[in-house]
Design an enzyme around this catalytic site. Sequence first.
Site, mmCIF file in Angstrom:
data_model
loop_
_atom_site.group_PDB
_atom_site.id
_atom_site.type_symbol
_atom_site.label_atom_id
_atom_site.label_comp_id
_atom_site.label_asym_id
_atom_site.label_seq_id
_atom_site.Cartn_x
_atom_site.Cartn_y
_atom_site.Cartn_z
ATOM 1 N N PHE A 169 0.804 -1.229 0.000
ATOM 2 C CA PHE A 169 0.000 0.000 0.000
ATOM 3 C C PHE A 169 0.837 1.278 0.000
ATOM 4 C CE2 PHE A 169 0.760 -0.134 4.614
ATOM 5 C CZ PHE A 169 0.998 1.209 4.876
ATOM 6 N N LYS A 193 -1.083 -7.352 -9.220
ATOM 7 C CA LYS A 193 -2.066 -7.475 -8.133
ATOM 8 C C LYS A 193 -1.717 -6.377 -7.142
ATOM 9 C CE LYS A 193 -2.938 -8.586 -4.449
ATOM 10 N NZ LYS A 193 -3.290 -7.548 -3.458
ATOM 11 N N SER A 246 5.149 -6.970 3.507
ATOM 12 C CA SER A 246 5.699 -7.302 4.820
ATOM 13 C C SER A 246 6.508 -8.604 4.750
ATOM 14 C CB SER A 246 4.552 -7.472 5.821
ATOM 15 O OG SER A 246 3.726 -8.537 5.393
ATOM 16 N N CYS A 301 9.810 1.466 3.604
ATOM 17 C CA CYS A 301 10.753 0.447 4.053
ATOM 18 C C CYS A 301 12.149 1.022 4.226
ATOM 19 C CB CYS A 301 10.764 -0.707 3.072
ATOM 20 S SG CYS A 301 11.353 -0.193 1.464
ATOM 21 N N GLU A 395 8.992 -3.855 13.274
ATOM 22 C CA GLU A 395 8.732 -2.769 12.322
ATOM 23 C C GLU A 395 7.476 -2.024 12.780
ATOM 24 O OE1 GLU A 395 7.547 -3.908 8.274
ATOM 25 O OE2 GLU A 395 8.645 -2.167 7.534
HETATM 26 P P1 NAD Z 1 1.361 -6.684 3.151
HETATM 27 O O1 NAD Z 1 2.397 -7.746 3.256
HETATM 28 O O2 NAD Z 1 0.250 -6.687 4.114
HETATM 29 O O3 NAD Z 1 0.674 -6.742 1.695
HETATM 30 C C1 NAD Z 1 1.443 -6.775 0.521
HETATM 31 C C2 NAD Z 1 0.666 -7.501 -0.558
HETATM 32 O O4 NAD Z 1 0.406 -8.832 -0.136
HETATM 33 C C3 NAD Z 1 -0.691 -6.876 -0.856
HETATM 34 O O5 NAD Z 1 -0.889 -6.869 -2.255
HETATM 35 C C4 NAD Z 1 -1.683 -7.778 -0.149
HETATM 36 O O6 NAD Z 1 -2.915 -7.860 -0.792
HETATM 37 C C5 NAD Z 1 -0.990 -9.130 -0.193
HETATM 38 N N1 NAD Z 1 -1.294 -9.970 0.987
HETATM 39 C C6 NAD Z 1 -1.566 -9.553 2.251
HETATM 40 N N2 NAD Z 1 -1.720 -10.621 3.082
HETATM 41 C C7 NAD Z 1 -1.543 -11.718 2.312
HETATM 42 C C8 NAD Z 1 -1.567 -13.122 2.599
HETATM 43 N N3 NAD Z 1 -1.809 -13.579 3.812
HETATM 44 N N4 NAD Z 1 -1.329 -13.969 1.580
HETATM 45 C C9 NAD Z 1 -1.068 -13.515 0.345
HETATM 46 N N5 NAD Z 1 -1.032 -12.191 0.023
HETATM 47 C C10 NAD Z 1 -1.271 -11.314 0.988
HETATM 48 O O7 NAD Z 1 2.147 -5.286 3.149
HETATM 49 P P2 NAD Z 1 1.545 -3.808 3.191
HETATM 50 O O8 NAD Z 1 0.973 -3.568 4.542
HETATM 51 O O9 NAD Z 1 0.693 -3.558 2.005
HETATM 52 O O10 NAD Z 1 2.881 -2.943 3.001
HETATM 53 C C11 NAD Z 1 3.714 -2.580 4.056
HETATM 54 C C12 NAD Z 1 4.891 -3.521 4.164
HETATM 55 O O11 NAD Z 1 5.602 -3.561 2.936
HETATM 56 C C13 NAD Z 1 5.917 -3.072 5.209
HETATM 57 O O12 NAD Z 1 6.345 -4.197 5.912
HETATM 58 C C14 NAD Z 1 7.052 -2.492 4.370
HETATM 59 O O13 NAD Z 1 8.315 -2.515 4.981
HETATM 60 C C15 NAD Z 1 6.998 -3.375 3.174
HETATM 61 N N6 NAD Z 1 7.642 -2.773 2.020
HETATM 62 C C16 NAD Z 1 8.869 -3.242 1.685
HETATM 63 C C17 NAD Z 1 9.543 -2.678 0.626
HETATM 64 C C18 NAD Z 1 10.911 -3.172 0.262
HETATM 65 O O14 NAD Z 1 11.445 -2.705 -0.736
HETATM 66 N N7 NAD Z 1 11.519 -4.098 0.988
HETATM 67 C C19 NAD Z 1 8.949 -1.641 -0.102
HETATM 68 C C20 NAD Z 1 7.695 -1.205 0.255
HETATM 69 C C21 NAD Z 1 7.036 -1.784 1.334
#
Ligand code: NAD
Length: 504
Positions: A169, A193, A246, A301, A395
Amino acid sequence: MTHQSLAPSKTLTAGTRSSNGTPLVLNYINGKWVGSRATNFLPVMNPSIGQQIASVPLSTAHDVDDAVGASDHAFASWSTTPIKERAQVFYRYKTLLEKNIDALSALVHEENGKTMSEASAEIEKAIEVTEFACSIPQLVPGEILEVSRGVECRIDRCPLGVVASITPFNFPSMVPHWTIPNALVLGNTMILKPSQQVPLSSLRIAELLKEAGLPDGVFNIVHGAQEAVKAICDHPLIQAVTFVGSTRVAKIVYARATSRLKRALCLGGAKNHLIVLPDANEGMAASNIAVSMSGCTGQRCMAASVMIAVGEVDHIIGRLCEEAKKIIPGKNLGSVISKEAKERIERYITEAEHDGATVLVDGRGVKVEGKEEGYYVGPTVLDYVRPDMKIAQEEVFGPVLSILRVKTVDEALKIQNSSPYGNAASVFTQSGRTARYIIERASAGMIGVNIGVPVPREPFSFGGWNESIFGTGDITGKSSIEFFTKLKKTTTKWDPEAKKNWMS
Ligand code: NAD
């Protein structure tokens, strides 16, 4: 902004309203806007004002299958379109991003809650990665060599087929752009997605790609969450999956996609440490750290999360608190993504206070006039946090900085390196020798020296270490060329008279 003006174009609204009257987000398959077969929908919120602005479907495995069918069909002709022609689409697309930067930024601001200037910086980065994609034809000519008399070996870089990109997000436009331009210029077709919390920016991406001349089926969008992601990991025609989100979910997606024998690169969460030495330039350190901890409301991140104060740095902490107090929610600080996120962040602060941390700047309980229902947390600085506290280890993903006090650089490195994450680390000092010592020993993929947000700019690639990434290589730059292609090795002989040896 009204609901009508939110719609990136008439495609979002035409005949497509959810039962509560908000626009229903459509999937994008084979160049057309199509309704999902979902029976469950989630609200899309404008977090700055706490109001629903759209509804997003939780798409099913059938929806994913439709998108894969379109992508797979489009692959035959897209992958055989010369790469220089494919790149031309992205030259035109880059111009369209530039032309539409204000509207695209407004959409990011509306669905994510970050400030307009942060939203526009996000589009600038999307433009920069698109620029890199336009240069790919110059980077991927094959190799050829006469290996024996009359015998030639040649290597070609070939696309993989249908690939999928799953995004978080916090950067509704930039993170999808980490993969879309490079993967497509290299000849792959894609299913995106997007995060169900911020599905709207992707709709404009699809429209602009079409306007730039991208053939139907090359780029598709399936909205949703867990069910759609599972179907992506399981689909036999999807060759590779990238994920950004995440660490918890990165591990699930990496394990599932690779167990289905796919190539996968999954970027996870972060806990970034800044090591601050007494000789650091006070003004530069304080302003950099304040911006790093609070930029995008701490929801990135690369955000500074822990400052490790080595020795006597009270003068820098004092200045940092002054800088933090100049960051005002609703003015130069955006909202966080949701009510749950606001509550989670405030809970971390309260627990740390109970565990003995000193609250130097307190961002809890913030209300913004005229946006009382918005999800705001102000910048928060906590001193005397101990390494064993939850806030020092997990985090937080909000505008919160924990300060830990140590006596030596080695103690600081020990704390930094005990984190399971390894996205970014920074050092603030004027000593090149100390900086070098820390660069060599910090276990993180991206290091800053007197820089609070050490995001490499193109063509340097982006990616962390340890539990901040699963898979090989980085997600952007030259590394992405490796990920999105496979090598074909051809050995050729045309002259029957050519001298024979053991290989001919
Ligand atoms: P999230 O892991 O909740 O969701 C990411 C994606 O996974 C979304 O598209 C979501 O629909 C999908 N998803 C969620 N739960 C799932 C499940 N149980 N099974 C399969 N798919 C699932 O992350 P978020 O809250 O959208 O984003 C924030 C996180 O992203 C933070 O931890 C941040 O550090 C990380 N992030 C990392 C980077 C990087 O470059 N390392 C960059 C941006 C964000």
